[in-house]
Design an enzyme around this catalytic site. Sequence first.
Site, PDB file in Angstrom:
ATOM      1  N   TYR A  18     -20.259 -60.178 -11.332  1.00 16.41           N
ATOM      2  CA  TYR A  18     -20.702 -62.002 -11.382  1.00 16.41           C
ATOM      3  C   TYR A  18     -21.081 -62.303  -9.622  1.00 16.41           C
ATOM      4  O   TYR A  18     -19.618 -61.355  -9.132  1.00 16.41           O
ATOM      5  CB  TYR A  18     -20.193 -63.090 -12.037  1.00 16.41           C
ATOM      6  N   GLU A  76      -4.472 -62.684  -2.631  1.00 13.60           N
ATOM      7  CA  GLU A  76      -4.963 -63.861  -2.573  1.00 13.60           C
ATOM      8  C   GLU A  76      -4.268 -64.629  -3.737  1.00 13.60           C
ATOM      9  O   GLU A  76      -3.910 -64.641  -4.813  1.00 13.60           O
ATOM     10  CB  GLU A  76      -6.485 -63.046  -2.293  1.00 13.60           C
ATOM     11  N   LYS A 116     -16.124 -57.679  -7.827  1.00  8.02           N
ATOM     12  CA  LYS A 116     -16.251 -59.344  -8.785  1.00  8.02           C
ATOM     13  C   LYS A 116     -16.716 -59.183  -9.821  1.00  8.02           C
ATOM     14  O   LYS A 116     -17.631 -59.764 -10.415  1.00  8.02           O
ATOM     15  CB  LYS A 116     -16.965 -59.828  -8.439  1.00  8.02           C
ATOM     16  N   ARG A 157     -22.206 -57.790  -1.657  1.00  8.38           N
ATOM     17  CA  ARG A 157     -21.577 -58.515  -2.645  1.00  8.38           C
ATOM     18  C   ARG A 157     -22.029 -57.752  -3.754  1.00  8.38           C
ATOM     19  O   ARG A 157     -21.033 -56.931  -5.000  1.00  8.38           O
ATOM     20  CB  ARG A 157     -20.586 -59.373  -2.371  1.00  8.38           C
ATOM     21  N   HIS A 160     -17.475 -46.768 -26.747  1.00  3.89           N
ATOM     22  CA  HIS A 160     -16.664 -47.146 -25.112  1.00  3.89           C
ATOM     23  C   HIS A 160     -17.645 -46.028 -24.323  1.00  3.89           C
ATOM     24  O   HIS A 160     -17.644 -46.640 -23.079  1.00  3.89           O
ATOM     25  CB  HIS A 160     -15.439 -46.433 -25.452  1.00  3.89           C
TER      26      HIS A 160
END
Length: 284
Positions: A32, A178, A146, A51, A99
Site C-alpha cells: 500500500y 524506526e 510497504k 516506492r 499458499h
Amino acid sequence: MDTVYLNGQYLPADQAKVSVFDRGFLFGDSVYEVIPFYQGIGFRLAEHLQRLEHSLRALRIEMNQDWTPILTRLVELNGGGNVSVYLQVTRGSAGKRVHVIEPDIVPTVFACCQSIRDIYQEGIDKVVGIKVIVTADLRWHRCDIKSTCLLPNILVLQQAKESGAQEAILQRDGALTEGASCNFFIVEQGVIYTPPIGTEILSGTTRALILELADQHGIPRQEAEIDYQRLIHADEVWISSSTRAIVPVLQVDDYVVGDGQKGPLWQRMFEIFTRYQHQLMTGE
C-alpha cells in the site's frame, strides 16, 4: 469521502466488495501507499509510486498501470482539495485458499480518500508533544516493502497505549530502526540525526522531505545509527509521518527528553515544514 476505487470502478464505499479468497485478506499478500493530494495534485506522487513499484517488484506482483489519472479522478469525485489517498494492491484471488502463488492471478486494486489537516493553521502552540516507548522490533527483515502485514506494528502501538504513550520506537540488535508508524529523528548539539535507510527501515517520504528542507535552510543533518543511550540523552527527539508531519517527543519510557519542552530546532523545522505544506495546500 464516500467514493472509492475498486478494480477499475468508482463506486460508493458500501458497495465495494472483495472476494473472501483474496490473498490480501487471507495472507496479507499486498502492499500500500498513502499519498497526500494538495489542491487535487499528488504531492511527491512520483516518489510514492516509485516506492509502490519497489514493493510490487519485491512481492513479484506484476502491474502495468498508469496510477496518476486513476487517483486524480478519485480525488475529484471526493470533492478535490486537500486529501490523502490510500492505495492498496493485493495479489488477487485464486478462488481458493492456497499458499502457492497460482499463475495468472489478477491483482486487486483498491483506493479511498481521507481529509488532511492544515497544521500550518493550527500553529506551534497547538502541537502536543508525545511520549514514546522503546520495544523490540519483531517485524520481518524486509521493512523496505510497504506491506499491509502490520500486526507487529499494531501490537506495539497497543503496548504503547497501555503504557500511556502514543508511539513506539523499535529496536533490533541494539540499534533503533524506526517507529511503529513513523520515522524518527534526534538532535544533538544542533545537528539532526536519523537512522540510514536499509531493508529494515521504510524510506519515508516525509523523512526525505525533512532532510531536504534541512539542507535547503543550512541545518546540519546526518544519517547515523542511533542506540538507546543516544536517544534518551538527545537534546530533542521527533517523529515524522505523512499524516502527522513532525511531532516532538517529550518523553521516552521514563526519561524526559531535554528540558521536557518542545525544542528550538523542532520549532524552526516545524515552521519551515508547515510553511511549505501551506503553500501546497493554498497556492499562496
